[in-house]
Scaffold this motif. Structure first.
Motif, PDB file in Angstrom:
ATOM      1  N   SER A 140      15.232   8.200 -16.921  1.00 38.74           N
ATOM      2  CA  SER A 140      16.296   7.265 -16.566  1.00 38.74           C
ATOM      3  C   SER A 140      15.776   5.835 -16.487  1.00 38.74           C
ATOM      4  O   SER A 140      14.724   5.576 -15.895  1.00 38.74           O
ATOM      5  CB  SER A 140      16.898   7.653 -15.219  1.00 38.74           C
ATOM      6  N   PRO A 141      16.521   4.872 -17.069  1.00 39.56           N
ATOM      7  CA  PRO A 141      16.050   3.487 -16.987  1.00 39.56           C
ATOM      8  C   PRO A 141      16.237   2.871 -15.606  1.00 39.56           C
ATOM      9  O   PRO A 141      15.522   1.951 -15.232  1.00 39.56           O
ATOM     10  CB  PRO A 141      16.926   2.753 -18.006  1.00 39.56           C
ATOM     11  N   GLN A 142      17.210   3.372 -14.851  1.00 42.34           N
ATOM     12  CA  GLN A 142      17.539   2.740 -13.563  1.00 42.34           C
ATOM     13  C   GLN A 142      17.369   3.750 -12.421  1.00 42.34           C
ATOM     14  O   GLN A 142      17.536   4.952 -12.606  1.00 42.34           O
ATOM     15  CB  GLN A 142      18.981   2.223 -13.621  1.00 42.34           C
ATOM     16  N   TRP A 143      17.037   3.229 -11.218  1.00 41.01           N
ATOM     17  CA  TRP A 143      16.922   4.084 -10.040  1.00 41.01           C
ATOM     18  C   TRP A 143      18.268   4.769  -9.785  1.00 41.01           C
ATOM     19  O   TRP A 143      19.303   4.112  -9.772  1.00 41.01           O
ATOM     20  CB  TRP A 143      16.496   3.262  -8.822  1.00 41.01           C
ATOM     21  N   GLN A 144      18.258   6.072  -9.604  1.00 41.72           N
ATOM     22  CA  GLN A 144      19.522   6.818  -9.495  1.00 41.72           C
ATOM     23  C   GLN A 144      19.829   7.280  -8.079  1.00 41.72           C
ATOM     24  O   GLN A 144      20.982   7.373  -7.698  1.00 41.72           O
ATOM     25  CB  GLN A 144      19.445   8.084 -10.372  1.00 41.72           C
ATOM     26  N   TYR A 145      18.802   7.646  -7.329  1.00 39.82           N
ATOM     27  CA  TYR A 145      19.020   8.239  -6.009  1.00 39.82           C
ATOM     28  C   TYR A 145      18.280   7.410  -4.972  1.00 39.82           C
ATOM     29  O   TYR A 145      17.249   6.816  -5.271  1.00 39.82           O
ATOM     30  CB  TYR A 145      18.500   9.684  -5.966  1.00 39.82           C
ATOM     31  N   SER A 146      18.820   7.404  -3.748  1.00 42.65           N
ATOM     32  CA  SER A 146      18.118   6.659  -2.705  1.00 42.65           C
ATOM     33  C   SER A 146      18.412   7.258  -1.338  1.00 42.65           C
ATOM     34  O   SER A 146      19.410   7.961  -1.150  1.00 42.65           O
ATOM     35  CB  SER A 146      18.539   5.186  -2.728  1.00 42.65           C
ATOM     36  N   LYS A 147      17.520   6.945  -0.402  1.00 41.09           N
ATOM     37  CA  LYS A 147      17.714   7.404   0.967  1.00 41.09           C
ATOM     38  C   LYS A 147      17.181   6.331   1.905  1.00 41.09           C
ATOM     39  O   LYS A 147      16.009   5.934   1.796  1.00 41.09           O
ATOM     40  CB  LYS A 147      16.952   8.718   1.177  1.00 41.09           C
ATOM     41  N   PHE A 148      18.048   5.842   2.799  1.00 41.18           N
ATOM     42  CA  PHE A 148      17.601   4.887   3.810  1.00 41.18           C
ATOM     43  C   PHE A 148      16.911   5.689   4.916  1.00 41.18           C
ATOM     44  O   PHE A 148      17.464   6.667   5.410  1.00 41.18           O
ATOM     45  CB  PHE A 148      18.796   4.114   4.370  1.00 41.18           C
ATOM     46  N   VAL A 149      15.697   5.288   5.288  1.00 40.15           N
ATOM     47  CA  VAL A 149      14.913   6.114   6.213  1.00 40.15           C
ATOM     48  C   VAL A 149      14.604   5.400   7.526  1.00 40.15           C
ATOM     49  O   VAL A 149      13.726   5.828   8.284  1.00 40.15           O
ATOM     50  CB  VAL A 149      13.593   6.583   5.547  1.00 40.15           C
ATOM     51  N   GLY A 150      15.333   4.298   7.801  1.00 42.05           N
ATOM     52  CA  GLY A 150      15.062   3.560   9.034  1.00 42.05           C
ATOM     53  C   GLY A 150      13.671   2.967   9.002  1.00 42.05           C
ATOM     54  O   GLY A 150      13.176   2.590   7.945  1.00 42.05           O
ATOM     55  N   LEU A 175       0.821  -1.215   0.000  1.00 41.69           N
ATOM     56  CA  LEU A 175       0.000   0.000   0.000  1.00 41.69           C
ATOM     57  C   LEU A 175       0.857   1.268   0.000  1.00 41.69           C
ATOM     58  O   LEU A 175       0.686   2.153   0.842  1.00 41.69           O
ATOM     59  CB  LEU A 175      -0.919   0.006   1.212  1.00 41.69           C
ATOM     60  N   VAL A 176       1.781   1.322  -0.936  1.00 45.97           N
ATOM     61  CA  VAL A 176       2.660   2.490  -1.020  1.00 45.97           C
ATOM     62  C   VAL A 176       1.894   3.644  -1.660  1.00 45.97           C
ATOM     63  O   VAL A 176       1.335   3.499  -2.746  1.00 45.97           O
ATOM     64  CB  VAL A 176       3.931   2.158  -1.832  1.00 45.97           C
ATOM     65  N   MET A 177       1.835   4.775  -0.933  1.00 44.10           N
ATOM     66  CA  MET A 177       1.081   5.939  -1.401  1.00 44.10           C
ATOM     67  C   MET A 177       2.034   7.107  -1.599  1.00 44.10           C
ATOM     68  O   MET A 177       3.095   7.173  -0.974  1.00 44.10           O
ATOM     69  CB  MET A 177       0.011   6.321  -0.387  1.00 44.10           C
ATOM     70  N   ILE A 178       1.636   8.033  -2.458  1.00 39.89           N
ATOM     71  CA  ILE A 178       2.505   9.170  -2.760  1.00 39.89           C
ATOM     72  C   ILE A 178       1.680  10.454  -2.805  1.00 39.89           C
ATOM     73  O   ILE A 178       0.489  10.438  -3.107  1.00 39.89           O
ATOM     74  CB  ILE A 178       3.240   8.923  -4.103  1.00 39.89           C
ATOM     75  N   ARG A 217       6.090  13.329  -0.675  1.00 41.43           N
ATOM     76  CA  ARG A 217       5.831  12.510   0.507  1.00 41.43           C
ATOM     77  C   ARG A 217       5.434  11.096   0.093  1.00 41.43           C
ATOM     78  O   ARG A 217       4.676  10.914  -0.863  1.00 41.43           O
ATOM     79  CB  ARG A 217       4.702  13.173   1.313  1.00 41.43           C
ATOM     80  N   LEU A 218       5.971  10.104   0.786  1.00 36.90           N
ATOM     81  CA  LEU A 218       5.615   8.698   0.533  1.00 36.90           C
ATOM     82  C   LEU A 218       5.191   8.059   1.840  1.00 36.90           C
ATOM     83  O   LEU A 218       5.736   8.377   2.902  1.00 36.90           O
ATOM     84  CB  LEU A 218       6.808   7.944  -0.057  1.00 36.90           C
ATOM     85  N   ARG A 219       4.240   7.177   1.741  1.00 32.63           N
ATOM     86  CA  ARG A 219       3.712   6.510   2.933  1.00 32.63           C
ATOM     87  C   ARG A 219       3.363   5.069   2.589  1.00 32.63           C
ATOM     88  O   ARG A 219       2.941   4.796   1.471  1.00 32.63           O
ATOM     89  CB  ARG A 219       2.431   7.245   3.335  1.00 32.63           C
ATOM     90  N   TRP A 220       3.566   4.158   3.514  1.00 30.46           N
ATOM     91  CA  TRP A 220       3.254   2.753   3.231  1.00 30.46           C
ATOM     92  C   TRP A 220       2.927   2.031   4.534  1.00 30.46           C
ATOM     93  O   TRP A 220       3.146   2.567   5.631  1.00 30.46           O
ATOM     94  CB  TRP A 220       4.418   2.072   2.512  1.00 30.46           C
ATOM     95  N   ASP A 221       2.421   0.818   4.404  1.00 32.09           N
ATOM     96  CA  ASP A 221       2.088   0.017   5.588  1.00 32.09           C
ATOM     97  C   ASP A 221       3.365  -0.608   6.151  1.00 32.09           C
ATOM     98  O   ASP A 221       4.202  -1.081   5.396  1.00 32.09           O
ATOM     99  CB  ASP A 221       1.104  -1.092   5.215  1.00 32.09           C
ATOM    100  N   GLN A 245      10.853   4.429   9.629  1.00 29.66           N
ATOM    101  CA  GLN A 245       9.752   5.350   9.321  1.00 29.66           C
ATOM    102  C   GLN A 245       8.915   4.787   8.181  1.00 29.66           C
ATOM    103  O   GLN A 245       9.463   4.183   7.258  1.00 29.66           O
ATOM    104  CB  GLN A 245      10.300   6.681   8.806  1.00 29.66           C
ATOM    105  N   THR A 246       7.611   5.026   8.213  1.00 27.21           N
ATOM    106  CA  THR A 246       6.772   4.590   7.100  1.00 27.21           C
ATOM    107  C   THR A 246       6.021   5.780   6.486  1.00 27.21           C
ATOM    108  O   THR A 246       5.082   5.604   5.717  1.00 27.21           O
ATOM    109  CB  THR A 246       5.755   3.527   7.562  1.00 27.21           C
ATOM    110  N   ASP A 247       6.452   6.964   6.860  1.00 27.30           N
ATOM    111  CA  ASP A 247       5.861   8.189   6.310  1.00 27.30           C
ATOM    112  C   ASP A 247       7.007   9.169   6.151  1.00 27.30           C
ATOM    113  O   ASP A 247       7.563   9.647   7.140  1.00 27.30           O
ATOM    114  CB  ASP A 247       4.795   8.730   7.291  1.00 27.30           C
ATOM    115  N   VAL A 248       7.397   9.412   4.922  1.00 31.06           N
ATOM    116  CA  VAL A 248       8.654  10.123   4.668  1.00 31.06           C
ATOM    117  C   VAL A 248       8.429  11.314   3.750  1.00 31.06           C
ATOM    118  O   VAL A 248       7.727  11.208   2.747  1.00 31.06           O
ATOM    119  CB  VAL A 248       9.677   9.158   4.007  1.00 31.06           C
ATOM    120  N   THR A 249       9.016  12.422   4.109  1.00 32.76           N
ATOM    121  CA  THR A 249       8.965  13.594   3.246  1.00 32.76           C
ATOM    122  C   THR A 249      10.370  13.866   2.703  1.00 32.76           C
ATOM    123  O   THR A 249      11.321  13.990   3.471  1.00 32.76           O
ATOM    124  CB  THR A 249       8.449  14.814   4.031  1.00 32.76           C
TER     125      THR A 249
END
Ligand SMILES: [Zn+2]
Length: 473
Positions: free
Chosen positions: A421-431, A386-389, A398-402, A433-437
């Motif tokens: 871009s064909p491939q994911w370029q950027y990322s952030k590990f957020v611990g 249930l990933v929401m944006i 903002r992204l939110r998920w169960d 958290q299931t609601d991230v801005t």
């Protein structure tokens, strides 16, 4: 006098210093533990992947390809009673091979046939009632046995006339190479334990109309299997192409952009919010590409943005048809003289899918890629659901998920990339958290996805958001 005895003690200049040092240390330790908790980041790599790659043997793959080619023909309509020639002999040998692998790991594999009947005339390529028999070996998952990742190859072969079940049809590259890869991956991965199940399968009836895959995909759906991905290997041994290129440093991953039967809701979503190149099979292809870059040397995945070769098919397709993610893994440079051809020499050109056309080291490299992808997916925690944006007309996305319930979960990582871009370029590990801005990341300019990350650093396949965060939240 008593006071005069005590006073010098109290005046000891060391006492307050020691006292204070203890407090300072307690404070610092607490601060250290606190900051450590906030700083937890996933391990950069999983050492076991390098072991798996090392353990894959080109010699064993060669032996198995030769064995399969030596059954003379493995045509779906060929003899099933002989022990030396025909598809019956081939499938019994594959089953025996899986059983002996299982014996070596304390019966860790569930080995069995899987059958379906094609009635005479259902297809021009099946003129008489024919049992399509697949051979399966299942390594059951310890935590989520109903979640499957699948590696498939094909048992059957063909020559020029698709109905010729008599003449020699060694199918050394198409597809003894893929089948041998499946058996070798089973050998190596059977030594490990996984939280999800891994199915190693030889599918039959591919050349007659993708029947083995159709039967298995339908049964998987009927039995409620959760299929995380199908890695279908079809021709993983040819490095000398019809285009004159000799290349053992790349391979192709074919994936369809989105599921083949979109709902009206899907079409609306893709049009207004994006997702036309972000279906589950495409995310699986990106996963294969990422793992190849991360763990292998002298090898790169070329993602091909289409279901299969131009107008052609493979055994991942029936799984896609049932709504499961699946990709085709294969050599980059094909040689059509060595596919589906009677063995002969004509105008100096050698035709036929014979053993000379197979490079065993290359087949081993591609088998290695399969093995680390199977392991990575089967070790990773469950993917977020249930990933929401949201974030239109705002400075941040903002992204939110169960939350995921999985004992191996370390946290989540958000990925994003440019829309081209064909491939994911950027990322952030957020611990956890299931609601991230994502501050000052404007939603219009990127595409986004979320993965779960395990304590061993393995990541689930990217989940692309398919719902908006409700306004009131
Ligand atoms: Zn073929």
């Amino acid at each position: 006098m008593n006071i005069s005895v005590d006073t010098p003690k109290l005046k000891n200049p060391c006492f307050p210093l020691v006292f204070n040092l203890v407090w300072i240390m307690i404070f610092l330790t607490g601060f250290f533990i606190e900051s450590k908790a906030q700083e937890i980041t996933p391990p950069d790599s999983d050492r076991r992947m390098y072991d798996i790659l090392e353990e894959i043997s080109a010699d064993r793959i060669e032996k198995d390809i030769r064995k399969l080619a030596n059954f003379g023909t493995r045509h779906t309509l060929s003899d099933t009673t002989s022990n030396t020639r025909g598809i019956g002999a081939a499938r019994r040998w594959i089953k025996k091979e899986f059983e002996s692998i299982s014996k070596d790991c304390n019966n860790c594999l569930e080995v069995k046939y899987h059958r379906g009947l094609v009635k005479a005339g259902e297809s021009r390529r099946i003129p008489e009632d024919t049992w399509i028999v697949n051979v399966m070996a299942i390594k059951k998952g310890t935590q989520f046995p109903n979640n499957y990742v699948i590696m498939s190859g094909d048992i059957d072969s063909r020559i020029t006339d698709p109905l010729n079940a008599k003449d020699d049809s060694p199918g050394a590259n198409d597809n003894a190479s893929g089948m041998a890869g499946v058996i070798e991956a089973a050998r190596v991965l059977s030594k490990y334990e996984f939280s999800c199940s891994i199915l190693f399968v030889g599918l039959s009836g591919e050349e007659q109309g993708l029947y083995g895959g159709k039967f298995l995909a339908k049964d998987a759906k009927a039995n409620g299997w959760e299929i995380l991905g199908v890695l279908n290997n079809d021709m993983i041994g040819n490095i000398s192409g019809i285009d004159g290129v000799v290349d053992n440093t790349s391979f192709r991953v074919f994936s369809e952009p989105t599921p083949p039967k979109p709902t009206e809701q899907d079409q609306i979503w893709n049009r207004f919010y994006g997702g036309e190149v972000d279906g589950p099979s495409r995310q699986l292809a990106r996963y294969v590409d990422k793992m190849t870059s991360k763990y292998t040397t002298n090898l790169s995945a070329t993602m091909i943005y289409r279901l299969d070769r131009f107008g052609r098919g493979g055994h991942h397709r029936p799984f896609n048809d049932e709504g499961f993610p699946g990709v085709r893994i294969m050599e980059t440079h094909e040689n059509y003289y060595r596919q589906h051809e009677d063995i002969r020499t004509e105008n100096g050109i050698k035709y036929g899918d014979v053993i000379d056309g197979v490079n065993f080291d290359y087949a081993a490299k591609l088998t290695g890629v399969n093995a680390i992808c199977l392991a990575g997916i089967a070790w990773a925690p469950k993917a977020p659901e249930l990933v929401m944006i949201g974030g239109a007309v705002k400075p941040s996305t903002r992204l939110r998920w169960d939350p995921v319930v999985d004992s191996h979960l370390l946290g989540y990582k958000v990925y994003w990339r440019d829309t081209t871009s064909p491939q994911w370029q950027y990322s952030k590990f957020v611990g956890k958290q299931t609601d991230v801005t994502l501050k000052n990341i404007v939603i219009d300019n990127y595409l986004f996805g979320v993965v779960s990350v395990g304590t061993d650093g393995n990541e689930s396949i990217v989940v692309y958001p398919k719902t908006l965060i409700p306004r009131r939240n």
